[in-house]
Scaffold this motif. Structure first.
Motif, PDB file in Angstrom:
ATOM      1  N   ASN A  79       0.702  -1.416  -0.023  1.00  0.00           N
ATOM      2  CA  ASN A  79       0.029  -0.131   0.074  1.00  0.00           C
ATOM      3  C   ASN A  79       0.909   1.326  -0.124  1.00  0.00           C
ATOM      4  O   ASN A  79       0.606   2.184  -0.939  1.00  0.00           O
ATOM      5  CB  ASN A  79      -0.806  -0.075   1.177  1.00  0.00           C
ATOM      6  CG  ASN A  79      -2.056   0.728   1.137  1.00  0.00           C
ATOM      7  OD1 ASN A  79      -2.511   1.311  -0.090  1.00  0.00           O
ATOM      8  ND2 ASN A  79      -2.609   1.334   2.322  1.00  0.00           N
ATOM      9  N   GLU A  80       2.011   1.383   0.768  1.00  0.00           N
ATOM     10  CA  GLU A  80       2.819   2.427   1.081  1.00  0.00           C
ATOM     11  C   GLU A  80       3.483   2.670  -0.423  1.00  0.00           C
ATOM     12  O   GLU A  80       3.773   3.836  -0.861  1.00  0.00           O
ATOM     13  CB  GLU A  80       3.728   2.288   1.913  1.00  0.00           C
ATOM     14  CG  GLU A  80       3.298   2.344   3.351  1.00  0.00           C
ATOM     15  CD  GLU A  80       4.747   1.879   4.178  1.00  0.00           C
ATOM     16  OE1 GLU A  80       5.123   2.681   4.820  1.00  0.00           O
ATOM     17  OE2 GLU A  80       4.872   0.761   4.485  1.00  0.00           O
ATOM     18  N   ASN A 139       1.080   3.987  -3.196  1.00  0.00           N
ATOM     19  CA  ASN A 139       0.371   5.490  -2.872  1.00  0.00           C
ATOM     20  C   ASN A 139       1.614   6.165  -3.085  1.00  0.00           C
ATOM     21  O   ASN A 139       1.112   7.242  -3.641  1.00  0.00           O
ATOM     22  CB  ASN A 139      -0.228   5.417  -1.544  1.00  0.00           C
ATOM     23  CG  ASN A 139      -1.496   4.727  -1.183  1.00  0.00           C
ATOM     24  OD1 ASN A 139      -1.974   4.388  -2.032  1.00  0.00           O
ATOM     25  ND2 ASN A 139      -1.691   4.320  -0.048  1.00  0.00           N
ATOM     26  N   THR A 140       3.043   6.155  -2.730  1.00  0.00           N
ATOM     27  CA  THR A 140       3.966   6.832  -2.946  1.00  0.00           C
ATOM     28  C   THR A 140       4.331   7.012  -4.673  1.00  0.00           C
ATOM     29  O   THR A 140       4.461   8.225  -4.926  1.00  0.00           O
ATOM     30  CB  THR A 140       5.061   6.228  -2.427  1.00  0.00           C
ATOM     31  OG1 THR A 140       4.899   6.134  -0.692  1.00  0.00           O
ATOM     32  CG2 THR A 140       6.382   7.237  -2.268  1.00  0.00           C
ATOM     33  N   ASN A 191       2.205   6.725  -6.803  1.00  0.00           N
ATOM     34  CA  ASN A 191       0.987   7.370  -7.486  1.00  0.00           C
ATOM     35  C   ASN A 191       0.975   8.955  -7.359  1.00  0.00           C
ATOM     36  O   ASN A 191       0.654   9.834  -8.045  1.00  0.00           O
ATOM     37  CB  ASN A 191      -0.165   6.799  -7.263  1.00  0.00           C
ATOM     38  CG  ASN A 191      -0.633   5.566  -7.675  1.00  0.00           C
ATOM     39  OD1 ASN A 191      -0.005   5.160  -8.849  1.00  0.00           O
ATOM     40  ND2 ASN A 191      -1.395   4.763  -7.170  1.00  0.00           N
ATOM     41  N   LYS A 192       1.623   9.304  -5.939  1.00  0.00           N
ATOM     42  CA  LYS A 192       1.725  10.870  -5.847  1.00  0.00           C
ATOM     43  C   LYS A 192       2.866  11.291  -6.325  1.00  0.00           C
ATOM     44  O   LYS A 192       3.131  12.635  -6.311  1.00  0.00           O
ATOM     45  CB  LYS A 192       1.689  10.836  -4.108  1.00  0.00           C
ATOM     46  CG  LYS A 192       0.490  10.497  -3.568  1.00  0.00           C
ATOM     47  CD  LYS A 192       0.552  10.595  -1.893  1.00  0.00           C
ATOM     48  CE  LYS A 192      -0.585  10.050  -1.558  1.00  0.00           C
ATOM     49  NZ  LYS A 192      -0.830  10.198   0.080  1.00  0.00           N
ATOM     50  N   SER A 193       3.707  10.668  -6.794  1.00  0.00           N
ATOM     51  CA  SER A 193       5.153  11.014  -7.217  1.00  0.00           C
ATOM     52  C   SER A 193       5.127  11.552  -8.852  1.00  0.00           C
ATOM     53  O   SER A 193       4.723  10.631  -9.558  1.00  0.00           O
ATOM     54  CB  SER A 193       6.207  10.265  -6.914  1.00  0.00           C
ATOM     55  OG  SER A 193       7.380  10.559  -7.252  1.00  0.00           O
ATOM     56  N   PRO A 194       5.723  12.587  -9.185  1.00  0.00           N
ATOM     57  CA  PRO A 194       5.855  12.815 -10.373  1.00  0.00           C
ATOM     58  C   PRO A 194       7.189  12.343 -11.090  1.00  0.00           C
ATOM     59  O   PRO A 194       7.124  12.234 -12.386  1.00  0.00           O
ATOM     60  CB  PRO A 194       5.904  14.533 -10.810  1.00  0.00           C
ATOM     61  CG  PRO A 194       6.727  14.645  -9.306  1.00  0.00           C
ATOM     62  CD  PRO A 194       6.120  13.742  -8.406  1.00  0.00           C
TER      63      PRO A 194
END
Length: 125
Positions: A37-38, A41-42, A44-47
């Motif tokens: 999960n971490e 999520n990380t 998906n949030k990172s460009p």
């Protein structure tokens, strides 16, 4: 009878939500220090195209999305920024040289959408 169907249906919905949020349907990660999960999520949030997810044992672990071969170019570009020259690829291994030193980077398809990368820690020296 309807009471049991409502209870069973509610339980199924709750279990479905828990399974979706915990990413239990993904295969296990090759490292223990972070959860699935971490990682998702990380990323998906990172460009960034490639993202460090952990340092474990004698390796640094990265993840990247598989996008029409761009993941391999992201990997080569990231390592070449530290002075390593790409030599060749053999299966899931990438071979780099820097002077007399040789670096072997291993990759693993985690899912069809994500590639896990394992790099020995001394690659940044």
């Amino acid at each position: 009878m309807k009471k049991w169907l409502i209870i069973f249906g509610g339980l199924a919905v709750v279990l479905g939500i828990v399974a979706f949020n915990s990413k239990i349907y993904y295969p296990p990660l090759p490292i223990d220090s972070v959860s699935k999960n971490e990682v998702i999520n990380t990323l998906n949030k990172s460009p960034k195209g490639i993202l460090e997810i952990a340092e474990e044992d004698e390796f640094e672990w990265f993840i990247t999305r598989t996008e029409q071969g761009k993941e391999r170019e992201n990997l080569k570009q990231m390592i070449s920024k530290k002075g390593w020259q790409f030599e060749n690829q053999d299966g899931s291994g990438y071979f780099f040289t820097k002077g007399d030193n040789r670096l072997i980077v291993e990759t693993e398809m985690w899912t069809k959408r994500y590639l896990i990368v394992q790099i020995p820690k001394e690659w940044k020296d």
